[in-house]
Design a protein around this motif. Structure first.
Motif, PDB file in Angstrom:
ATOM      1  N   TRP A   1       0.830  -1.293  -0.005  1.00  0.00           N
ATOM      2  CA  TRP A   1      -0.023  -0.030   0.007  1.00  0.00           C
ATOM      3  C   TRP A   1       0.905   1.150   0.065  1.00  0.00           C
ATOM      4  O   TRP A   1       0.882   2.309  -0.684  1.00  0.00           O
TER       5      TRP A   1
ATOM      6  N   GLY B   1       3.107   2.841   4.487  1.00  0.00           N
ATOM      7  CA  GLY B   1       1.903   1.923   4.562  1.00  0.00           C
ATOM      8  C   GLY B   1       1.905   1.380   6.003  1.00  0.00           C
ATOM      9  O   GLY B   1       0.722   1.088   6.457  1.00  0.00           O
TER      10      GLY B   1
ATOM     11  N   ASP C   1      -6.555  -0.260   3.740  1.00  0.00           N
ATOM     12  CA  ASP C   1      -7.854  -0.183   3.015  1.00  0.00           C
ATOM     13  C   ASP C   1      -8.883  -0.896   3.891  1.00  0.00           C
ATOM     14  O   ASP C   1     -10.195  -0.561   3.397  1.00  0.00           O
TER      15      ASP C   1
END
Length: 224
Positions: free
Chosen positions: A17, A28, A201
């Protein structure tokens, strides 16, 4: 409807990410803390009593030293800033794994465990320097030393998760379909959910969707 007592999560995808969004794996890891806080809140809302988070495995020592140092620094900052808040919310913190870190971090981990040890709302088991194979081998060796009978009841007394019920659910984010040496004994009958989303996420809506699906599954445990 299945009762839900314990959720275990492999928080995979932080580094990917970070590279995708910020061109930095460390970014991330920092973003992943937001998901941790969201899932803690959602666990309390769902009256879940145990939440086990795989934060650092015995294999993660192979990562670049700079990344490892950043991770531990992030953990130190998180605990210093959040442990009082966790305590006020009646949340217990327990470390599973071997506390083989800097003396500063070891002291902070022990302090955090002691401060929250009587809390009852939610128990967060943070898996740090944890590997299931070494846990199983160590449990076997410890049981051998006692000269007690080798059976399941005696064996689980020497696991790092003793006195913690086995997970009902195992979630792994990051679109990776493997267990990565995590709670291999304890997840024998867990329902496993692999999620495509990277950990930063993953949100409360995703979590609640899994919980809802779990509660509707027919669980036979070998029966019909």
């Amino acid at each position: 409807m299945n009762p839900l007592n314990h959720v275990a999560i492999i928080m995979d995808g932080n580094g990917r990410w970070g590279l995708k969004h910020k061109k930095s794996r460390n970014a991330g890891h920092k973003a992943g803390l937001n998901s941790v806080e969201k899932i803690i809140r959602a666990s309390i809302k769902n009256n879940i009593k145990y939440l086990t988070l795989f934060a650092f495995s015995t294999e993660n020592w192979k990562r670049p030293k700079k990344e490892i140092n950043y991770l531990f620094n992030l953990l130190e900052i998180f605990l210093k800033n959040k442990i009082n808040d966790l305590h006020k919310k009646n949340i217990k913190l327990k470390i599973i794994g071997i506390k083989n870190f800097s003396s500063k971090l070891n002291k902070l981990l022990i302090f955090s465990e002691n401060k929250t040890k009587t809390n009852k709302k939610l128990q967060i088991n943070l898996a740090l320097n944890y590997g299931s194979k070494s846990e199983l081998m160590n449990a076997f060796k410890q049981l051998q030393k006692t000269k007690k009978n080798l059976n399941e009841k005696n064996f689980i007394k020497y696991l790092q998760t003793r006195n913690i019920p086995d997970p009902d659910i195992l979630i792994r984010t990051g679109n990776t379909h493997r267990l990565s040496n995590f709670l291999l004994w304890q997840i024998a009958y867990a329902e496993i959910f692999f999620v495509k989303k990277l950990w930063p996420d993953f949100n409360e809506k995703d979590y609640n969707k899994i919980i809802k699906k779990f509660k509707s599954i027919k669980r036979n445990f070998g029966n019909v």
